[in-house]
Design a protein around this motif. Structure first.
Motif, PDB file in Angstrom:
ATOM      1  N   LEU A 175       0.752  -1.086   0.110  1.00 33.60           N
ATOM      2  CA  LEU A 175      -0.314   0.202   0.012  1.00 33.60           C
ATOM      3  C   LEU A 175       0.702   1.861   0.378  1.00 33.60           C
ATOM      4  N   PRO A 176       1.647   1.549   0.844  1.00 35.98           N
ATOM      5  CA  PRO A 176       2.692   2.763   0.942  1.00 35.98           C
ATOM      6  C   PRO A 176       3.731   2.845  -1.079  1.00 35.98           C
ATOM      7  N   GLU A 177       3.007   1.981  -1.465  1.00 32.36           N
ATOM      8  CA  GLU A 177       4.039   2.033  -2.802  1.00 32.36           C
ATOM      9  C   GLU A 177       2.958   2.878  -3.875  1.00 32.36           C
ATOM     10  N   ILE A 178       1.768   2.632  -3.387  1.00 29.06           N
ATOM     11  CA  ILE A 178       0.559   2.741  -4.459  1.00 29.06           C
ATOM     12  C   ILE A 178       0.453   4.386  -4.125  1.00 29.06           C
ATOM     13  N   ALA A 179       0.318   5.367  -5.147  1.00 35.02           N
ATOM     14  CA  ALA A 179       0.688   7.225  -4.836  1.00 35.02           C
ATOM     15  C   ALA A 179      -1.459   7.003  -4.178  1.00 35.02           C
ATOM     16  N   GLY A 180      -1.611   7.572  -2.990  1.00 32.30           N
ATOM     17  CA  GLY A 180      -2.210   8.582  -2.989  1.00 32.30           C
ATOM     18  C   GLY A 180      -3.035   7.755  -2.120  1.00 32.30           C
ATOM     19  N   ALA A 181      -2.282   6.439  -1.838  1.00 27.99           N
ATOM     20  CA  ALA A 181      -2.842   4.992  -0.703  1.00 27.99           C
ATOM     21  C   ALA A 181      -2.897   5.436   0.808  1.00 27.99           C
ATOM     22  N   VAL A 182      -1.953   5.607   1.373  1.00 30.36           N
ATOM     23  CA  VAL A 182      -1.164   5.499   2.125  1.00 30.36           C
ATOM     24  C   VAL A 182      -2.344   7.537   2.174  1.00 30.36           C
ATOM     25  N   GLY A 183      -2.956   7.127   3.595  1.00 29.92           N
ATOM     26  CA  GLY A 183      -3.669   8.639   4.235  1.00 29.92           C
ATOM     27  C   GLY A 183      -4.655   8.968   2.946  1.00 29.92           C
ATOM     28  N   TYR A 184      -5.283   7.821   2.638  1.00 32.66           N
ATOM     29  CA  TYR A 184      -6.700   8.343   1.510  1.00 32.66           C
ATOM     30  C   TYR A 184      -7.975   8.366   1.900  1.00 32.66           C
ATOM     31  N   ARG A 185      -8.625   9.537   1.591  1.00 35.45           N
ATOM     32  CA  ARG A 185      -9.807  10.235   2.145  1.00 35.45           C
ATOM     33  C   ARG A 185     -10.619  10.225   1.255  1.00 35.45           C
ATOM     34  N   PRO A 186     -11.414   8.952   0.879  1.00 37.15           N
ATOM     35  CA  PRO A 186     -12.878   9.579  -0.354  1.00 37.15           C
ATOM     36  C   PRO A 186     -13.783  10.602   0.218  1.00 37.15           C
ATOM     37  N   ASP A 187     -13.823  11.364  -0.503  1.00 33.73           N
ATOM     38  CA  ASP A 187     -15.233  12.258  -0.904  1.00 33.73           C
ATOM     39  C   ASP A 187     -16.090  11.986  -1.619  1.00 33.73           C
ATOM     40  N   ILE A 188     -15.536  10.903  -2.132  1.00 36.19           N
ATOM     41  CA  ILE A 188     -16.990  10.995  -3.800  1.00 36.19           C
ATOM     42  C   ILE A 188     -17.389   9.688  -4.374  1.00 36.19           C
ATOM     43  N   GLY A 189     -18.459   9.677  -4.153  1.00 32.10           N
ATOM     44  CA  GLY A 189     -19.330   8.286  -4.611  1.00 32.10           C
ATOM     45  C   GLY A 189     -20.109   8.365  -5.569  1.00 32.10           C
ATOM     46  N   VAL A 190     -19.561   7.484  -6.345  1.00 34.76           N
ATOM     47  CA  VAL A 190     -20.540   7.578  -7.901  1.00 34.76           C
ATOM     48  C   VAL A 190     -20.739   6.327  -8.258  1.00 34.76           C
ATOM     49  N   VAL A 191     -22.357   6.370  -8.005  1.00 31.88           N
ATOM     50  CA  VAL A 191     -22.954   4.684  -8.284  1.00 31.88           C
ATOM     51  C   VAL A 191     -24.100   5.068 -10.090  1.00 31.88           C
ATOM     52  N   ASN A 192     -23.667   3.780 -10.538  1.00 30.28           N
ATOM     53  CA  ASN A 192     -24.360   3.484 -12.239  1.00 30.28           C
ATOM     54  C   ASN A 192     -25.096   2.903 -11.834  1.00 30.28           C
ATOM     55  N   HIS A 193     -26.436   2.700 -12.735  1.00 34.90           N
ATOM     56  CA  HIS A 193     -27.348   1.657 -12.667  1.00 34.90           C
ATOM     57  C   HIS A 193     -26.894   1.606 -14.069  1.00 34.90           C
ATOM     58  N   TYR A 194     -26.546  -0.246 -14.172  1.00 35.35           N
ATOM     59  CA  TYR A 194     -27.449  -0.292 -15.970  1.00 35.35           C
ATOM     60  C   TYR A 194     -28.631  -0.919 -15.486  1.00 35.35           C
ATOM     61  N   PRO A 195     -29.370  -1.023 -16.641  1.00 41.70           N
ATOM     62  CA  PRO A 195     -30.430  -1.525 -17.067  1.00 41.70           C
ATOM     63  C   PRO A 195     -30.455  -2.447 -18.721  1.00 41.70           C
ATOM     64  N   HIS A 196     -31.059  -3.816 -17.982  1.00 42.93           N
ATOM     65  CA  HIS A 196     -30.337  -4.524 -19.601  1.00 42.93           C
ATOM     66  C   HIS A 196     -30.515  -3.482 -20.786  1.00 42.93           C
ATOM     67  N   GLY A 197     -29.273  -4.065 -21.191  1.00 43.41           N
ATOM     68  CA  GLY A 197     -28.873  -3.745 -22.831  1.00 43.41           C
ATOM     69  C   GLY A 197     -27.468  -1.631 -21.973  1.00 43.41           C
ATOM     70  N   ALA A 198     -27.793  -1.996 -21.146  1.00 40.80           N
ATOM     71  CA  ALA A 198     -26.930  -0.722 -21.271  1.00 40.80           C
ATOM     72  C   ALA A 198     -25.096  -1.251 -21.629  1.00 40.80           C
ATOM     73  N   LYS A 199     -24.578  -0.037 -21.144  1.00 40.53           N
ATOM     74  CA  LYS A 199     -23.133   0.107 -21.126  1.00 40.53           C
ATOM     75  C   LYS A 199     -22.220   1.001 -21.572  1.00 40.53           C
ATOM     76  N   MET A 200     -20.835   0.830 -21.045  1.00 37.00           N
ATOM     77  CA  MET A 200     -20.001   1.993 -20.986  1.00 37.00           C
ATOM     78  C   MET A 200     -19.078   1.948 -21.801  1.00 37.00           C
ATOM     79  N   GLY A 201     -18.926   3.679 -22.806  1.00 35.10           N
ATOM     80  CA  GLY A 201     -18.211   3.327 -23.665  1.00 35.10           C
ATOM     81  C   GLY A 201     -16.447   3.761 -22.788  1.00 35.10           C
ATOM     82  N   LEU A 202     -15.088   3.227 -22.882  1.00 34.78           N
ATOM     83  CA  LEU A 202     -14.043   3.180 -21.975  1.00 34.78           C
ATOM     84  C   LEU A 202     -14.032   4.977 -22.251  1.00 34.78           C
ATOM     85  N   HIS A 203     -12.954   5.042 -21.071  1.00 33.53           N
ATOM     86  CA  HIS A 203     -12.973   6.468 -20.184  1.00 33.53           C
ATOM     87  C   HIS A 203     -11.933   6.157 -19.337  1.00 33.53           C
ATOM     88  N   ARG A 204     -11.857   7.757 -19.353  1.00 40.25           N
ATOM     89  CA  ARG A 204     -10.899   7.859 -17.878  1.00 40.25           C
ATOM     90  C   ARG A 204     -11.329   8.691 -17.181  1.00 40.25           C
TER      91      ARG A 204
END
Length: 234
Positions: free
Chosen positions: A120-149
């Motif tokens: 864990l200490p070798e991974i950028a931003g993992a030490v002292g990780y303080r998440p503050d965003i949650g994004v929830v995606n609901h995929y109904p049947h047939g849904a997809k998501m294109g490649l993105h960053r």
């Protein structure tokens, strides 16, 4: 994301019938199958149902060029819209975004420890990780998501991704282009995927979901994906 259930049909064979073991499909990306117990999955599904209610609830996202995403989304802590963050649902009902739940943050911190262990200490931003965003995606049947960053954040801390409901084919690409090399993974309900380090800004997406593969006990139609992030915003 209603209370209907679907029978558990045998899924088509998407991947070889091999034991599902934890893997590192790319440097900094860790896949841990069946990380969430069934009670934990049920709890998250119920939480998503509560978060999905208006105001600032589940919405259809319209892209800047006019197209609509096939997934429906909601945000916690900071509201994601194409392509930025705000404190209100600027592309929806205008309501203040719902607060980021501390229990979701604690789960994400535990996920990083599970994924990286002593590294864990070798991974950028993992030490002292303080998440503050949650994004929830609901995929109904047939849904997809294109490649993105995921690059609207101002910090390179890892992204924690949790899968609930139907299985999907997840494509993990590279950090340079949307073209090869990429790796296709099967993500099932309860799976944990963490991407950080060299993979933090890799292109990724969902090619398709597999209807009927969710455990009926979840009472969930389609697939839910919860991603937890640290924004670096103030």
């Amino acid at each position: 994301m209603d209370g209907e259930t679907f029978p558990l049909f045998p899924a088509e064979s998407l991947f070889p019938p091999e034991p599902r073991e934890r893997s590192e499909p790319a440097p900094g990306t860790v896949h841990v199958p069946d990380w969430l117990s069934l009670p934990e999955q049920r709890g998250l599904v119920e939480a998503c149902r509560a978060w999905a209610r208006p105001p600032a609830g589940l919405r259809t996202v319209r892209m800047p060029r006019g197209g609509e995403m096939s997934v429906r989304m909601l945000s916690l802590g900071w509201h994601w819209y194409p392509y930025g963050y705000a404190r209100t649902v600027v592309d929806g009902d205008g309501a203040p975004v719902k607060p980021f739940p501390p229990e979701l943050g604690a789960l994400a911190v535990r996920a990083l420890a599970e994924a990286y262990g002593p590294r864990l200490p070798e991974i950028a931003g993992a030490v002292g990780y303080r998440p503050d965003i949650g994004v929830v995606n609901h995929y109904p049947h047939g849904a997809k998501m294109g490649l993105h960053r995921d690059r609207e954040e101002r910090i390179d801390a890892p992204v924690v991704s949790l899968s609930l409901g139907d299985s999907c084919v997840f494509r993990l690409g590279n950090a340079e282009t949307r073209t090869r090399p990429w790796t296709d993974l099967e993500l099932r309900s309860g799976d944990l995927l963490v991407f950080g380090g060299p993979s933090r800004f890799a292109y990724h997406g969902v090619l398709r979901t597999v209807p009927g593969t969710a455990d009926p006990a979840l009472g969930l139609v389609g697939r839910l994906n919860i991603t937890v992030r640290q924004s670096g915003l103030t």
